[in-house]
Motif scaffolding. Structure first.
Motif, PDB file in Angstrom:
ATOM      1  N   ASP A 122      35.140  32.674  27.837  1.00  0.00           N
ATOM      2  CA  ASP A 122      33.986  32.952  27.624  1.00  0.00           C
ATOM      3  C   ASP A 122      33.621  34.148  28.088  1.00  0.00           C
ATOM      4  N   HIS A 125      30.044  35.952  29.603  1.00  0.00           N
ATOM      5  CA  HIS A 125      29.469  35.345  30.765  1.00  0.00           C
ATOM      6  C   HIS A 125      30.386  35.971  32.094  1.00  0.00           C
ATOM      7  N   LEU A 128      30.649  39.628  32.769  1.00  0.00           N
ATOM      8  CA  LEU A 128      29.343  40.265  32.984  1.00  0.00           C
ATOM      9  C   LEU A 128      29.573  40.478  34.516  1.00  0.00           C
ATOM     10  N   GLN A 152      23.904  29.851  35.089  1.00  0.00           N
ATOM     11  CA  GLN A 152      23.987  30.095  33.537  1.00  0.00           C
ATOM     12  C   GLN A 152      25.352  30.809  33.306  1.00  0.00           C
ATOM     13  N   MET A 153      25.951  31.521  34.296  1.00  0.00           N
ATOM     14  CA  MET A 153      27.128  32.218  34.074  1.00  0.00           C
ATOM     15  C   MET A 153      28.364  31.300  33.630  1.00  0.00           C
ATOM     16  N   VAL A 340      23.795  38.086  26.313  1.00  0.00           N
ATOM     17  CA  VAL A 340      23.592  37.840  27.681  1.00  0.00           C
ATOM     18  C   VAL A 340      22.898  39.173  28.087  1.00  0.00           C
ATOM     19  N   LEU A 343      20.390  38.004  30.778  1.00  0.00           N
ATOM     20  CA  LEU A 343      21.005  37.738  32.047  1.00  0.00           C
ATOM     21  C   LEU A 343      21.231  38.842  32.835  1.00  0.00           C
TER      22      LEU A 343
END
Length: 351
Positions: A122, A125, A128, A152-153, A340, A343
């Motif tokens: 992923d 995420h 990030l 969410q991450m 993202v 986010l």
């Protein structure tokens, strides 16, 4: 006479059947299971024992290992009433992080700590939190990972066969090298830097004008010792526990990334546990992570001093020059992973 014989035979058959049923009802339940062994919606009270294999990348002296050996394992075995028995494989005994990720996904390994090197599952995420200078403080980091933003991450991880149960801090990363003291971003030009296989670290050091050589932590010492790489970046504790200070001369307190680690369980194995044992594992992970953070932070200054005592020469470079040089990393990241973007903004606002 024949009728009497038939009655006797029938009576014997009924008696034998009764004995068989009685034996079945009083038989001892299985006491060992390494495969799925229960309905995850109901607590299992049958005495089944679940073997839990844990893997780690770090040396036994590292706080990342001790959180398992000194905190998690004793707690989970005690609180499960002996229904979970742990096997610990530290110091890359089961292979590097990518090997351990595969084993988690296959259910061969049950709990391990992952980093951005596993971000292929992923990337949007998991890369990030490795954006340069994203977190303004450890308190900012705590607010993010322990709240909705942290959820969410890691929300997509079960789709890849793993589940994140907690976050470890891996400290502020600093730069070491054998070529020159680092006083500003320009001093990074031309250095051959050992980096992880993470796209984020490659982008970060490329933006600083360094050449990047991706390899695992276990390969870093030899690369630095032989001169295949000039430098590397890690937190104080990792530099110390891995002995990297032995083959480095200069250390710059760049603090460019506050390391985020994911404590992950095999989804298939986790779902095989009864609900009460799932709760025990999840709670023990959270408490072990909290212990790790507190311990890591409390000994950071001692780790730094130990590195200086062992000969590293320290500088405190101009951080604003590093932020300016790496600003393009944000633009490139959001362009590549627009899903993202909000986010990222929310994490920055959480400061």
């Amino acid at each position: 006479m024949k009728k009497r014989k038939r009655v006797i035979c029938l009576g014997l058959a009924i008696a034998m059947l009764s004995l068989f049923l009685s034996a079945c009802s009083s038989s001892t339940p299985p006491t060992n299971s390494t495969a799925p062994g229960g309905n995850s919606s109901e607590p299992a009270a049958d005495g089944t024992v679940y073997t839990m294999k844990l893997g780690g990348q770090w040396a036994d002296s590292s706080v990342h290992s001790k959180m398992f050996t000194e905190v998690f394992i004793p707690q989970v075995e005690e609180r499960s009433g002996g229904r979970i028995k742990c096997e610990w494989y530290g110091n890359n005994a089961l292979g590097n992080e990518m090997d351990q990720l595969t084993q988690l996904q296959m259910g061969q390994l049950h709990l391990a700590t992952l980093s951005d090197q596993s971000a292929t599952i992923d990337p949007a995420h998991m890369f990030l939190p490795y954006l340069p200078f994203l977190f303004e403080s450890e308190e900012h980091w705590d607010t993010v990972v322990d709240g909705e933003l942290g959820e969410q991450m890691v929300a997509n991880m079960p789709n890849s066969g793993i589940r994140c149960l907690g976050f470890d801090e891996n400290g502020y990363r600093v730069v070491t090298n054998n070529v020159r003291p680092i006083n500003n971003a320009a001093d990074m030009q031309g250095l051959k830097m050992r980096v992880t296989s993470s796209d984020m670290y490659i982008a970060l050091f490329s933006a600083l004008g360094s050449s990047c050589q991706a390899m695992t932590l276990g390969e870093a010492y030899s690369a630095l010792e032989t001169g295949a790489c000039d430098g590397q970046d890690n937190a104080y504790n990792t530099i110390l526990s891995s002995g990297l200070y032995e083959v480095q001369k200069y250390m710059a307190n760049t603090n460019h990334v506050l390391g985020t680690l994911y404590v992950c369980v095999s989804e298939s194995w986790y779902q095989s546990l009864p609900a009460d044992l799932q709760d025990v594992v999840a709670q023990c992970v959270k408490e072990a992570c909290q212990w790790e953070r507190e311990t890591y932070r409390s000994q950071a200054e001692a780790d730094r001093q130990a590195l200086l005592d062992n000969g590293l020469e320290e500088t405190n470079p101009d951080i604003e020059s590093f932020k300016a040089a790496t600003a393009s990393v944000y633009d490139d990241f959001v362009a590549k992973y627009p899903e993202v973007a909000d986010l990222v903004t929310a994490i920055q606002a959480a400061a």
